[in-house]
Write a protein that holds these residues in place. Structure first.
Motif, mmCIF file in Angstrom:
data_model
loop_
_atom_site.group_PDB
_atom_site.id
_atom_site.type_symbol
_atom_site.label_atom_id
_atom_site.label_comp_id
_atom_site.label_asym_id
_atom_site.label_seq_id
_atom_site.Cartn_x
_atom_site.Cartn_y
_atom_site.Cartn_z
ATOM 1 N N LEU A 122 43.901 47.717 41.460
ATOM 2 C CA LEU A 122 43.275 46.609 40.729
ATOM 3 C C LEU A 122 44.257 45.536 40.266
ATOM 4 N N LYS A 126 43.805 41.544 41.110
ATOM 5 C CA LYS A 126 43.704 40.551 40.046
ATOM 6 C C LYS A 126 44.951 39.681 39.960
ATOM 7 N N GLU A 138 46.812 51.370 35.563
ATOM 8 C CA GLU A 138 45.971 50.962 36.701
ATOM 9 C C GLU A 138 46.730 50.916 38.019
ATOM 10 N N LYS A 141 45.959 53.221 41.346
ATOM 11 C CA LYS A 141 44.810 54.113 41.141
ATOM 12 C C LYS A 141 43.719 53.925 42.201
ATOM 13 N N THR A 142 43.347 52.709 42.483
ATOM 14 C CA THR A 142 42.258 52.480 43.445
ATOM 15 C C THR A 142 42.778 52.122 44.833
ATOM 16 N N ARG A 211 31.395 42.732 42.703
ATOM 17 C CA ARG A 211 32.491 43.682 42.492
ATOM 18 C C ARG A 211 33.419 43.292 41.365
ATOM 19 N N GLY A 212 33.654 42.008 41.220
ATOM 20 C CA GLY A 212 34.419 41.558 40.057
ATOM 21 C C GLY A 212 35.913 41.693 40.130
ATOM 22 N N THR A 213 36.561 41.111 41.162
ATOM 23 C CA THR A 213 38.019 41.109 41.124
ATOM 24 C C THR A 213 38.554 39.694 40.907
ATOM 25 N N GLU A 560 34.727 36.521 30.510
ATOM 26 C CA GLU A 560 33.282 36.679 30.377
ATOM 27 C C GLU A 560 32.843 36.535 28.939
ATOM 28 N N CYS B 12 36.854 48.308 29.635
ATOM 29 C CA CYS B 12 38.211 47.854 29.397
ATOM 30 C C CYS B 12 39.078 48.156 30.599
ATOM 31 N N GLY B 13 40.140 47.413 30.732
ATOM 32 C CA GLY B 13 40.969 47.519 31.923
ATOM 33 C C GLY B 13 40.476 46.544 32.987
ATOM 34 N N LEU B 14 40.910 46.774 34.195
ATOM 35 C CA LEU B 14 40.718 45.787 35.260
ATOM 36 C C LEU B 14 39.520 46.054 36.163
ATOM 37 N N ASP B 15 38.819 47.126 35.947
ATOM 38 C CA ASP B 15 37.716 47.464 36.837
ATOM 39 C C ASP B 15 36.530 46.518 36.673
ATOM 40 N N GLY B 16 35.965 46.087 37.791
ATOM 41 C CA GLY B 16 34.868 45.130 37.746
ATOM 42 C C GLY B 16 33.488 45.700 38.013
ATOM 43 N N LYS B 40 33.294 42.734 31.243
ATOM 44 C CA LYS B 40 34.484 43.278 31.879
ATOM 45 C C LYS B 40 35.800 42.756 31.333
ATOM 46 N N PHE B 41 36.849 43.452 31.737
ATOM 47 C CA PHE B 41 38.227 43.002 31.576
ATOM 48 C C PHE B 41 38.692 42.898 30.135
ATOM 49 N N SER B 65 37.932 53.156 37.384
ATOM 50 C CA SER B 65 39.109 52.848 38.203
ATOM 51 C C SER B 65 40.180 53.908 38.129
#
Lengths: 567, 132
Positions: A122, A126, A138, A141-142, A211-213, A560, B12-16, B40-41, B65
């Protein structure tokens, strides 16, 4: 297509047949709830289908089914399809560190993979460096953390760029950065970019809604994506610079019609932008690819892929005047829908994934990635990733489905569904057009609201039992779940952090600074394609985070607003 | 004296991936809970400060995530530092059974792994208000 006398006789026969049904039994059998007699998307499913259904829809073989490799490509984009060779078998992976990814890549190659998909972590998505405070916990991780060109060099250590038929680089919001890294790697190795194939997802509009990146403003992301599409159209036609996703909306909860309509509406936005930049449709549309889900309603999924090909072909040819058949081909990559897999009794997910794969294969897709059974827990282990590849190999080699093209073509049910989906998609596209197109629809929150609504309905159906989910609301087994945990290297994050810090110390940072300043200037000029400037920064070993910072400086940060319910 | 339960639902964190968090927020609101859904975020600090500002009865965190073992303990630590360790934290997402156990031991009040029943989550959260 059929003579009236024949259809009248059929209608009579059907009526007689239905008259003999034991109406009490039928009522009891069907009293399981209305929902259960509909497809996943909600189309009513009849007891049986016949030529009568096709006739009443005005079905025409040439227009609605036709021949594979011929407009409108319902049966497949190529005449031979899998008779020559099966779809390309892929496996999405990458994790913890560049060296782990390199090892996994070599392992997958030894197991017969003919392509490689690279998953990112992530922070990389980002545009943050691994040592950024926001990246803590993070990193890796993904997917794999990539901080600079030197990380990509490490991932590809000992692996030629043409080791596989193609690489898929799954990044939506930082297109220019990663395209540049591949071009830079090729340049350093003396490899002609025409000699390997890179697919880079590079599509940020759908990503923002699902998805939100995203890391900067919508306008910024659209510019980045469009620049990559244009740059590849003009310089690297063998690359695929845009993979438009219906998968993410579907996984976020929307139905099959929306899964097709959302990405198609986005594609129209890119087509119009490319034409505004002076390209003609045949210059770029052939390099677009599609990323769709393979979900569980087997026949609806097959119909979905068929309908999709038909609508895309008509958009490119009839709306935008494409003449090259390649522009009209919908090249489809699927990923099995992970949201359909369960945490409960995880091994049964292997069966679900096999069915999703079957839907894709019967639907004539080009590329297939499957989830591993432990999807609800973690990123895949080697064991579970291998099983996923084996499913594809079994499908292609043991079932016989590859021997003929579009085996379900002509099925009264599947042809009816294909048409229903096609009609639904066209109607939905018109709705989005009336709103002003995809960008307006996303900015106004329309896509997001539709998706969330459908996700909510789906959840209610599960909770109420209107929709059966094996292992969850039926056939439960309350034993504790045993899943082999992925043994990630606990030091990987620190190793990655140390590496990026070392890089910043060892490179010629003045050259990097100059390149980053030049990049900022380029970004402030809307009329200039930013890829060359990004590439120069990448070659000067600017980090992903440093480039991201410049982009955010010009286009702003993304954030957001909170929503209050009932407060 | 009991009042309407109010909770924060945050990623919280970077996951969307927010399908689950949005669902939880909506279903809780339908059950009469006041929900502040921050999206998010969020950083750890933002989660805690918002929770304090809004005087919530509970904090729901969604993480898919894999970063939960770093970020959730941080949230707990920060709550303690702000003298707010009594605010229950409940967590949802892609969480391995071993991590579930570890989180509970660290002080998380409940863990709802992916696929958890929303009616269970709703019952749990509704009770939080009553303890206030």
């Amino acid at each position: 297509m059929w003579e009236k006398a024949f259809l009248d006789e059929l209608a009579r026969e059907q009526s007689e047949w239905e008259g003999q049904l034991d109406s009490k039994r039928v009522e009891e059998g069907e009293r399981t709830g209305e929902r259960k007699l509909r497809t996943d998307t909600g189309f009513e499913v009849k007891r049986v289908y016949s030529p009568l259904d096709l006739a009443s829809a005005g079905y025409d073989f040439s227009r609605d089914t036709g021949w594979p490799g011929e407009y409108p490509f319902v049966r497949g984009i190529e005449p031979q399809m899998y008779r020559d060779e099966p779809w390309l078998m892929m496996q999405y992976s990458g994790f913890a560190s560049a060296s782990e990814t390199n090892k996994r890549f070599k392992y997958m190659l030894s197991q017969g993979a003919t392509s490689y998909s690279i998953a990112l972590d992530l922070p990389t998505h980002k545009a943050l460096d691994s040592d950024d405070p926001l990246a803590e916990g993070e990193v890796g991780k993904t997917g794999v953390p990539i901080d600079s060109l030197s990380t990509l060099e490490e991932i590809f250590d000992g692996i030629p760029l043409d080791a596989v038929k193609m690489f898929t680089f799954v990044n939506m919001s930082g297109g220019p950065i990663f395209l540049s890294m591949f071009l830079a790697l090729a340049e350093k190795r003396g490899v002609d970019p025409a000699d390997f194939v890179l697919f880079i997802t590079n599509e940020s509009l759908i990503d923002m809604a699902t998805r939100g990146t995203q890391f900067t403003s919508p306008a910024g992301h659209f510019r980045l994506s469009a620049d990559v599409v244009e740059y590849c159209a003009r310089n690297h036609p063998n690359f695929s610079p845009l993979q438009i996703s219906g998968y993410h909306p579907r996984e976020a909860g929307c139905n099959a019609v929306q899964e097709l309509a959302f990405p198609l509406s986005v594609s129209i936005t890119y087509i119009e932008e490319m034409m505004r930049r002076g390209l003609s449709i045949d210059d770029f549309a052939g390099s677009f690819h599609w990323f769709l889900s393979a979900s569980m309603d087997l026949f609806e999924e097959v119909a979905k892929f068929r309908a999709f090909r038909k609508v895309w072909a008509s958009i490119t040819r009839d709306r935008f005047g494409a003449q090259n058949p390649k522009s009209m081909h919908a090249d489809i990559m699927i990923y099995s829908g992970g949201s359909h897999l369960t945490r409960e009794q995880p091994q049964i997910n292997i069966a679900r994934t096999a069915i999703q794969a079957l839907a894709g294969a019967l639907g004539g897709i080009q590329y297939m990635n499957l989830s591993s059974y432990d999807e609800a827990f973690q990123t895949p282990t080697e064991e579970s990733a291998t099983i996923a590849v084996r499913i594809q190999q079994i499908l292609a080699n043991e079932t016989g489905i590859t021997k003929t093209v579009d085996p379900l073509g002509g099925s009264y049910y599947v042809e009816t569904l294909t048409r229903q989906i096609e009609d639904g998609v066209r109607e939905y596209l018109e709705k989005i057009e009336k709103m002003g197109g995809a960008v307006k629809a996303i900015e106004s929150g329309f896509f997001q609201a539709e998706i969330a609504e459908r996700a909510y309905e789906y959840n209610r159906e599960i909770e109420s039992g209107a929709r059966t989910k094996v292992g969850v609301n039926a056939f439960r087994n309350d034993e504790p779940v045993k899943v082999t945990p992925l043994r990630a290297d606990p030091d990987a994050e620190q190793t990655t952090i140390d590496a990026v810090r070392k890089l910043r110390d060892e490179r010629d940072s003045r050259a990097t600074e100059r390149a980053l300043s030049a990049l900022e200037e380029t970004l402030r000029n809307e009329g200039e394609n930013c890829v060359p400037a990004v590439k120069a920064a990448v070659m000067a070993y600017a980090t992903v985070g440093e480039i991201g910072m410049v982009i955010r400086k010009v286009y702003g940060d993304y954030s957001e607003e909170a929503i209050r319910f009932g407060v | 004296m009991s009042r309407v339960c109010r909770v924060l639902v945050a990623k919280c964190g970077l996951d969307g991936h927010d399908r689950g968090a949005k669902l939880v927020a909506r279903v809780l609101a339908e059950a009469g809970v006041e929900v502040i859904y921050t999206g998010k975020f969020l950083t750890v600090d933002q989660v805690v400060e918002t929770a304090l500002q809004e005087d919530v009865d509970g904090i729901g965190l969604s993480l898919l995530s894999g970063s939960h073992m770093t970020l959730v303990p941080r949230v707990l630590e920060r709550l303690t530092a702000r003298d707010a360790a009594s605010i229950p934290v409940f967590v949802g997402g892609t969480i391995m059974p071993d991590d579930e156990k570890a989180l509970l031991e660290l002080g998380v009040d409940r863990v709802f792994p992916s696929g958890s029943s929303l009616s269970e989550i709703t019952s749990y959260v509704s009770e939080l208000g009553k303890a206030a």
